[in-house]
Motif scaffolding. Structure first.
Motif, mmCIF file in Angstrom:
data_model
loop_
_atom_site.group_PDB
_atom_site.id
_atom_site.type_symbol
_atom_site.label_atom_id
_atom_site.label_comp_id
_atom_site.label_asym_id
_atom_site.label_seq_id
_atom_site.Cartn_x
_atom_site.Cartn_y
_atom_site.Cartn_z
ATOM 1 N N PHE A 1 3.819 23.851 -7.435
ATOM 2 C CA PHE A 1 4.490 22.821 -7.250
ATOM 3 C C PHE A 1 4.173 21.834 -8.150
ATOM 4 C CE2 PHE A 1 4.803 25.100 -2.985
ATOM 5 C CZ PHE A 1 6.127 25.167 -3.158
ATOM 6 N N ASN A 2 3.147 21.578 -8.505
ATOM 7 C CA ASN A 2 2.626 20.697 -9.444
ATOM 8 C C ASN A 2 2.492 19.132 -8.731
ATOM 9 O OD1 ASN A 2 2.133 22.325 -11.736
ATOM 10 N ND2 ASN A 2 4.072 22.349 -12.084
ATOM 11 N N THR A 3 3.461 18.657 -8.358
ATOM 12 C CA THR A 3 3.580 17.391 -7.492
ATOM 13 C C THR A 3 4.171 17.550 -6.250
ATOM 14 O OG1 THR A 3 6.039 17.164 -7.899
ATOM 15 C CG2 THR A 3 4.608 16.503 -9.946
ATOM 16 N N LEU A 4 3.729 16.494 -5.435
ATOM 17 C CA LEU A 4 4.027 16.576 -4.005
ATOM 18 C C LEU A 4 5.764 16.320 -3.765
ATOM 19 C CD1 LEU A 4 2.469 16.803 -1.154
ATOM 20 C CD2 LEU A 4 2.295 14.312 -1.033
ATOM 21 N N THR B 1 0.963 -1.333 -0.008
ATOM 22 C CA THR B 1 0.158 0.006 0.071
ATOM 23 C C THR B 1 0.688 1.328 -0.152
ATOM 24 O OG1 THR B 1 -1.631 -1.345 1.197
ATOM 25 C CG2 THR B 1 -2.004 0.965 0.974
ATOM 26 N N ALA B 2 1.916 1.326 0.940
ATOM 27 C CA ALA B 2 2.901 2.266 0.860
ATOM 28 C C ALA B 2 3.523 2.643 -0.638
ATOM 29 C CB ALA B 2 3.923 2.283 1.955
ATOM 30 N N LEU B 3 3.984 1.567 -1.077
ATOM 31 C CA LEU B 3 4.443 1.664 -2.437
ATOM 32 C C LEU B 3 3.562 2.282 -3.366
ATOM 33 C CD1 LEU B 3 6.628 1.165 -4.653
ATOM 34 C CD2 LEU B 3 5.986 -1.006 -4.789
ATOM 35 N N SER B 4 2.249 1.617 -3.447
ATOM 36 C CA SER B 4 1.234 1.888 -4.250
ATOM 37 C C SER B 4 1.095 3.623 -4.151
ATOM 38 C CB SER B 4 0.034 1.253 -4.342
ATOM 39 O OG SER B 4 -1.091 1.791 -5.209
ATOM 40 N N ALA B 5 1.029 4.086 -2.890
ATOM 41 C CA ALA B 5 0.729 5.500 -2.562
ATOM 42 C C ALA B 5 1.712 6.346 -3.213
ATOM 43 C CB ALA B 5 0.598 5.613 -1.039
ATOM 44 N N VAL B 6 2.820 5.867 -3.106
ATOM 45 C CA VAL B 6 4.066 6.638 -3.674
ATOM 46 C C VAL B 6 3.956 6.891 -5.170
ATOM 47 C CG1 VAL B 6 6.616 6.701 -3.796
ATOM 48 C CG2 VAL B 6 5.558 6.235 -1.681
ATOM 49 N N LEU B 7 3.674 5.721 -5.592
ATOM 50 C CA LEU B 7 3.337 5.753 -7.123
ATOM 51 C C LEU B 7 2.312 6.486 -7.808
ATOM 52 C CD1 LEU B 7 4.141 1.949 -8.091
ATOM 53 C CD2 LEU B 7 5.717 3.853 -8.259
ATOM 54 N N ILE B 8 1.174 6.495 -6.933
ATOM 55 C CA ILE B 8 0.151 7.298 -7.294
ATOM 56 C C ILE B 8 0.428 8.960 -7.101
ATOM 57 C CG2 ILE B 8 -2.249 8.369 -6.232
ATOM 58 C CD1 ILE B 8 -2.712 5.444 -5.707
ATOM 59 N N LEU B 9 1.361 9.194 -6.373
ATOM 60 C CA LEU B 9 1.879 10.486 -6.060
ATOM 61 C C LEU B 9 2.818 11.076 -7.308
ATOM 62 C CD1 LEU B 9 1.932 10.826 -2.214
ATOM 63 C CD2 LEU B 9 0.340 11.845 -3.787
ATOM 64 N N THR B 10 3.421 10.070 -7.786
ATOM 65 C CA THR B 10 4.510 10.358 -8.714
ATOM 66 C C THR B 10 4.181 10.602 -10.242
ATOM 67 O OG1 THR B 10 5.855 8.845 -7.485
ATOM 68 C CG2 THR B 10 6.494 9.129 -9.650
ATOM 69 N N PRO B 11 4.556 11.604 -10.921
ATOM 70 C CA PRO B 11 4.235 12.085 -12.012
ATOM 71 C C PRO B 11 4.809 10.905 -13.087
ATOM 72 C CG PRO B 11 5.782 13.524 -11.117
ATOM 73 C CD PRO B 11 5.335 12.936 -10.197
ATOM 74 N N ARG C 1 -3.042 14.062 -4.596
ATOM 75 C CA ARG C 1 -2.438 14.296 -5.879
ATOM 76 C C ARG C 1 -3.153 15.299 -6.670
ATOM 77 N NH1 ARG C 1 0.488 10.827 -10.488
ATOM 78 N NH2 ARG C 1 0.069 12.109 -12.279
ATOM 79 N N ILE C 2 -4.479 15.255 -6.728
ATOM 80 C CA ILE C 2 -5.374 16.120 -7.715
ATOM 81 C C ILE C 2 -5.185 17.396 -7.123
ATOM 82 C CG2 ILE C 2 -7.641 16.507 -8.106
ATOM 83 C CD1 ILE C 2 -8.138 13.638 -8.272
ATOM 84 N N LEU C 3 -5.186 17.704 -5.586
ATOM 85 C CA LEU C 3 -5.084 19.154 -4.989
ATOM 86 C C LEU C 3 -3.885 19.800 -5.401
ATOM 87 C CD1 LEU C 3 -6.961 18.216 -1.752
ATOM 88 C CD2 LEU C 3 -7.917 19.736 -3.669
ATOM 89 N N ILE C 4 -2.861 18.944 -5.192
ATOM 90 C CA ILE C 4 -1.442 19.382 -5.278
ATOM 91 C C ILE C 4 -1.095 20.051 -6.667
ATOM 92 C CG2 ILE C 4 1.003 18.881 -5.361
ATOM 93 C CD1 ILE C 4 0.042 19.312 -2.462
ATOM 94 N N ALA C 5 -1.897 19.217 -7.936
ATOM 95 C CA ALA C 5 -1.603 19.484 -9.037
ATOM 96 C C ALA C 5 -2.179 21.166 -9.454
ATOM 97 C CB ALA C 5 -2.551 18.501 -10.243
ATOM 98 N N PHE C 6 -2.957 21.785 -8.627
ATOM 99 C CA PHE C 6 -3.292 23.051 -8.442
ATOM 100 C C PHE C 6 -2.514 23.914 -8.027
ATOM 101 C CE2 PHE C 6 -7.373 20.564 -9.024
ATOM 102 C CZ PHE C 6 -7.904 21.107 -10.378
ATOM 103 N N THR C 7 -1.613 23.422 -7.503
ATOM 104 C CA THR C 7 -0.335 24.666 -6.785
ATOM 105 C C THR C 7 0.636 24.777 -7.637
ATOM 106 O OG1 THR C 7 0.672 22.595 -5.717
ATOM 107 C CG2 THR C 7 -1.070 23.317 -4.398
#
Length: 426
Positions: free
Chosen positions: A201-204, A108-118, A193-199
């Motif tokens: 910084f683009n990515t977390l 789950t940790a690995l998947s969460a990081v990949l979700i946040l990764t562009p 991830r969706i919210l950060i895309a509007f900042t």
């Protein structure tokens, strides 16, 4: 008076050390790095093989390039993405400490990081940039692993699960029980991830790197912070607590990140950016016979001491000290809780830290290349390998050895005189 001061110091330090050592987040962080260590060492060995001394002179340019291309994937698949293994390790260990099956926390940790990764490199979509799984993404990976494990554990313990009827195979039942906790946890990270895309910084990853990792790394790679870390390591050990486990748990993410930056620059043939790295600590402090450079103490006993007790301790401690294991000296001399040796024990590592840093800052010795040399590698060999196969690294260890020997000299003589007097009285 001396005893009262020591008691007060112990009363202050022991509770702090105990809390740090037993904190589940710091312990999981430490264990996560330990899981990654065999892979990191494997990759480091092949970096040394790929850049073996004078190999570029013995082979033609095309042969040397072919050789590096042949063995290069060993480090690319380990060292370059070490953050990936740390993420899995922390997720597994923290979930396990929460009383649940660690493997679900890990994936789950690995998947969460990949979700946040562009998943974009340049104009190519559908690919994962390896730098995110290396030094740049290390802090985010650590933070996400901890949060993910806690969220997964929270949803599971709240019994937000799918319960299968009796008779369903155990593994199938466990998978369905994990489904909702995993889904809720990953949904939270998708929203982030969706919210950060509007900042801006683009990515977390960029946000964490700019706001958290860069300032912490800048602090950790400085000499003052390193001296503080070394002081605490020595003080904790003096009271019988494993200083490395306690202090490195806090500093290892910074030191490994700095190490990775050097490794990436070393591979590309660029100037190495950092002096303080994980390998700096392991090679020029721990790699001197163990914490505190105690191989100099062993040599000092052979050359200076006459008491039977010291000579026997030296004989027992020598084989282990060669491979940087110094518990026989720490507990046998003893160094732990021995006020006669507290000054050289604390002062000498600080002095050799300053000397090593200065030698690299001036340019007398190459900076650590980022290659992870196992901490059990004997002195001189480790210095040679850690500095990119440079003889100056081994020479610096010799200088540090002499400095430590000189600092310990008068205290060893006093200690030996005390033991000799006791032996003669008996």
């Amino acid at each position: 008076m001396q005893s009262t001061f020591m008691d007060k110091l112990e009363d202050v330090l022991l509770p702090i050390a105990d809390k740090l050592n037993n904190n589940k987040y710091l312990a999981s962080l430490r264990d996560g790095f330990m899981i990654a260590l065999p892979l990191i060492i494997f990759g480091s060995i092949f970096v040394v093989i790929a850049n073996f001394p004078f190999l570029d002179k013995l082979l033609s340019e095309s042969q040397f390039t072919a050789w590096q291309n042949a063995v290069g994937p060993a480090s690319a698949a380990t060292l370059s993405i070490m953050g990936l293994f740390v993420i899995i390790g922390i997720g597994y260990k923290l979930t396990e400490r929460n009383g649940l099956e660690g493997i679900y926390g890990a994936v789950t940790a690995l998947s969460a990081v990949l979700i946040l990764t562009p998943q974009v490199v340049g104009k190519t979509e559908g690919v994962i940039p390896t730098e995110i799984l290396g030094a740049k993404g290390m802090f985010l990976g650590i933070i996400v692993s901890i949060i993910t494990s806690e969220l997964y554990s929270f949803f599971t313990k709240k019994d937000i699960t799918i319960k299968m009827p009796k008779g369903v195979p155990d593994q199938v039942s466990k998978s369905f029980s994990a489904l909702l906790p995993v889904a809720f946890t990953l949904t939270i990270f998708l929203i982030i991830r969706i919210l950060i895309a509007f900042t801006p910084f683009n990515t977390l990853q960029d946000l964490i790197y700019t706001i958290v990792q860069e300032p912490l790394t800048a602090l950790g790679k400085g000499l003052p912070a390193t001296i503080v870390a070394v002081l605490f390591i020595q003080i904790f050990w003096f009271f019988g607590l494993h200083g490395q486990i306690i202090v490195n748990t806090v500093f290892d993410p910074i030191w490994y990140s700095l190490n990775n930056e050097n490794f990436e620059a070393f591979q590309k043939g660029l100037e190495l950016p950092n002096i303080i790295t994980k390998q700096f600590i392991d090679t020029f402090l721990v790699g001197m016979g163990g914490t505190g450079g105690t191989i100099a103490v062993v040599i000092g006993i052979y050359l200076l001491c006459r008491s039977k007790q010291n000579k026997e301790i030296a004989k027992l401690g020598t084989p282990a000290s060669i491979f940087n294991v110094n518990e026989p000296i720490l507990f046998g001399l003893p160094i732990i809780m021995n006020p006669l040796v507290v000054i050289p024990w604390i002062v000498s590592p600080v002095i050799i830290t300053i000397v090593s840093y200065s030698a690299m800052y001036i340019g007398f010795v190459p900076k650590p290349s980022g290659v992870i040399v196992p901490w059990t590698t004997p002195i001189f060999i480790s210095g040679f390998l850690a500095t990119g196969n440079a003889w100056q690294g081994a020479a610096l260890q010799l200088v540090n050895l002499c400095i430590t020997f000189v600092i310990w000299w008068p205290f060893l003589k006093v200690l030996d005189k005390n033991y000799l007097k006791q032996e003669l009285e008996k």
